[in-house]
Design a protein around this motif. Structure first.
Motif, short mmCIF file in Angstrom:
data_model
loop_
_atom_site.label_atom_id
_atom_site.label_comp_id
_atom_site.label_asym_id
_atom_site.label_seq_id
_atom_site.Cartn_x
_atom_site.Cartn_y
_atom_site.Cartn_z
N GLY A 18 33.88 37.62 45.58
CA GLY A 18 34.00 38.42 46.55
C GLY A 18 35.43 38.93 47.02
N LEU A 19 36.44 38.28 46.39
CA LEU A 19 37.79 38.42 46.60
C LEU A 19 38.52 37.80 45.18
CD1 LEU A 19 39.95 38.97 48.81
CD2 LEU A 19 40.09 36.71 49.21
N PHE A 49 31.80 45.09 43.50
CA PHE A 49 33.25 45.70 44.16
C PHE A 49 33.25 47.27 44.12
CE2 PHE A 49 34.51 41.35 42.61
CZ PHE A 49 35.24 41.16 43.65
N PRO A 50 33.59 47.84 45.23
CA PRO A 50 33.53 49.12 45.25
C PRO A 50 34.65 49.92 44.48
CG PRO A 50 33.45 48.29 47.53
CD PRO A 50 33.92 47.21 46.42
N ALA A 51 34.47 50.84 44.00
CA ALA A 51 35.42 51.77 42.69
C ALA A 51 36.43 52.53 43.85
CB ALA A 51 34.50 52.69 41.85
N TYR A 52 37.01 51.96 44.49
CA TYR A 52 38.41 52.45 45.29
C TYR A 52 39.72 51.87 44.69
CZ TYR A 52 34.61 54.03 48.33
OH TYR A 52 33.43 54.51 49.05
N TRP A 84 50.58 42.23 47.29
CA TRP A 84 50.76 43.52 46.85
C TRP A 84 49.79 44.09 45.71
CZ3 TRP A 84 54.61 39.97 45.17
CH2 TRP A 84 54.49 39.48 43.83
N THR A 85 48.89 43.35 45.52
CA THR A 85 47.65 43.78 44.74
C THR A 85 46.49 42.85 45.28
OG1 THR A 85 48.80 44.48 42.95
CG2 THR A 85 46.31 43.96 42.77
N ILE A 86 45.42 43.41 45.64
CA ILE A 86 44.12 42.45 46.28
C ILE A 86 42.85 43.24 45.92
CG2 ILE A 86 43.16 41.57 48.32
CD1 ILE A 86 45.76 41.64 49.60
N GLN A 87 42.25 42.47 45.53
CA GLN A 87 40.75 43.15 45.22
C GLN A 87 39.55 42.39 46.14
OE1 GLN A 87 38.79 42.92 41.16
NE2 GLN A 87 38.00 44.87 41.36
N THR A 135 38.24 45.74 35.47
CA THR A 135 37.08 45.02 34.83
C THR A 135 37.44 43.75 33.97
OG1 THR A 135 37.36 46.93 33.10
CG2 THR A 135 35.64 47.26 34.87
N GLU A 136 38.73 43.68 33.65
CA GLU A 136 39.23 42.53 32.98
C GLU A 136 39.96 41.45 33.83
OE1 GLU A 136 38.82 42.83 29.64
OE2 GLU A 136 37.96 44.55 29.73
#
Length: 320
Positions: free
Chosen positions: A155-156, A42-45, A182-185, A142-143
């Protein structure tokens, strides 16, 4: 989750030589420009949008603690608050090779529509975490992914916004299970993001062609918001291109209602309502000190018209 064969991997998009890229469907153009590989990190953005940057004197005090929490919990991440004027140039940089997407973005008639679209666009192109400006990070990303899941198979990461187990749920929400945006990784190129960007682009350009861009603006949730986001996720879960779907079986709200622990469907981790909606006092959500509480949303929605604000505000009024 019987509808999905265990370990069924999502398709990894491979770049290939294409003569006439712009002649392809939008989704295929996006797949070529932003290939997906689930095995990458996962990119650190951390991406956020607002009218002002935190260094501005116009940046509201009520957002300073939430905004700073993302850097505090992720000190090694690149954390950007993108203003509307910067977003336009960033989108032109990222999507110049897919002009129909750029045209759709610039044609959207309301700030909320562009804000919705931006989160999908930035995650598709760059990956990382998108978080609304009125969210507060309670635990580092990370948690968020349980140790029982390999990060190289995810991936999501999404959370449940609403699980209204009541007969009149349709009066309050658009979907029986609604995933929050409102929050997605995400990792870049994820098929869900590709499909929602393609769908919003086609819908917007069709409205533009018909001259109806400024009509039915009360249906934002279905155009760019959590309703179309939720629909796109369920379409992905039931797409035989990505999963081995058993005959007569379908993944729907019943697979997620009442869940207390995270579930993994293919390469998507679905978090329970407590993770991104702690402290709402309804639908089984835990409090902000719950071990599964990762992000707190303050439901400011101050860039939205009153009719589009989060249902949590109405619930508070109802319970008084």
């Amino acid at each position: 989750m019987a509808a999905v064969s265990p370990g069924a991997p999502p398709i990894v998009q491979q770049k290939q030589k294409i003569e006439n890229l712009l002649d392809l469907p939008i989704a295929d153009q996006l797949a070529y420009q932003f290939p997906y590989d689930v095995q990458t990190r996962f990119p650190a953005y951390i991406w956020q949008t607002w009218k002002y940057v935190p260094g501005s004197t116009n940046f509201e005090e009520k957002f300073r603690v939430p905004e700073a929490s993302w850097t505090e919990k992720h000190p090694e991440f690149v954390h950007e608050v993108i203003t509307d004027s910067v977003a336009v140039h960033l989108m032109r940089h990222l999507y110049s090779s897919v002009p129909s997407v750029l045209e759709a973005y610039e044609s959207l008639p309301l700030p909320i529509l562009k804000a919705d679209f931006f989160r999908y666009l930035i995650l598709l192109a760059r990956g990382g975490i998108y978080a609304d400006i009125d969210t507060q990070a309670l635990q580092p990303a990370t948690e968020w992914i349980s140790s029982q899941f390999k990060p190289s198979s995810v991936g999501l990461v999404i959370g449940i916004e609403a699980d209204p187990d009541r007969p009149d749920w349709a009066q309050w929400y658009s979907r029986r299970i609604q995933f929050c945006q409102w929050t997605i990784q995400s990792k870049p190129g994820h098929p869900v993001l590709r499909e929602i960007v393609a769908n919003i682009t086609m819908e917007t350009l069709e409205r533009k062609r018909k001259g109806t861009l400024k009509k039915k603006l009360d249906k934002v949730v279905d155009w760019t918001g959590p309703a179309v986001w939720t629909d796109t996720i369920f379409e992905y879960f039931n797409n035989p291109k990505f999963f081995n779907i058993q005959s007569g079986s379908k993944i729907d709200y019943q697979n997620f209602t009442g869940m207390k622990e995270p579930k993994k469907v293919g390469d998507v981790v679905v978090l329970p309502i407590t993770s991104f909606s702690p402290g709402v006092g309804q639908m089984g959500a835990g409090e902000v000190d719950d071990p599964m509480a990762f992000v707190k949303h303050d439901f400011e929605g101050s860039w939205k018209p009153e009719s589009e604000r989060h249902i949590g505000e109405e619930k508070k009024k109802e319970n008084k």
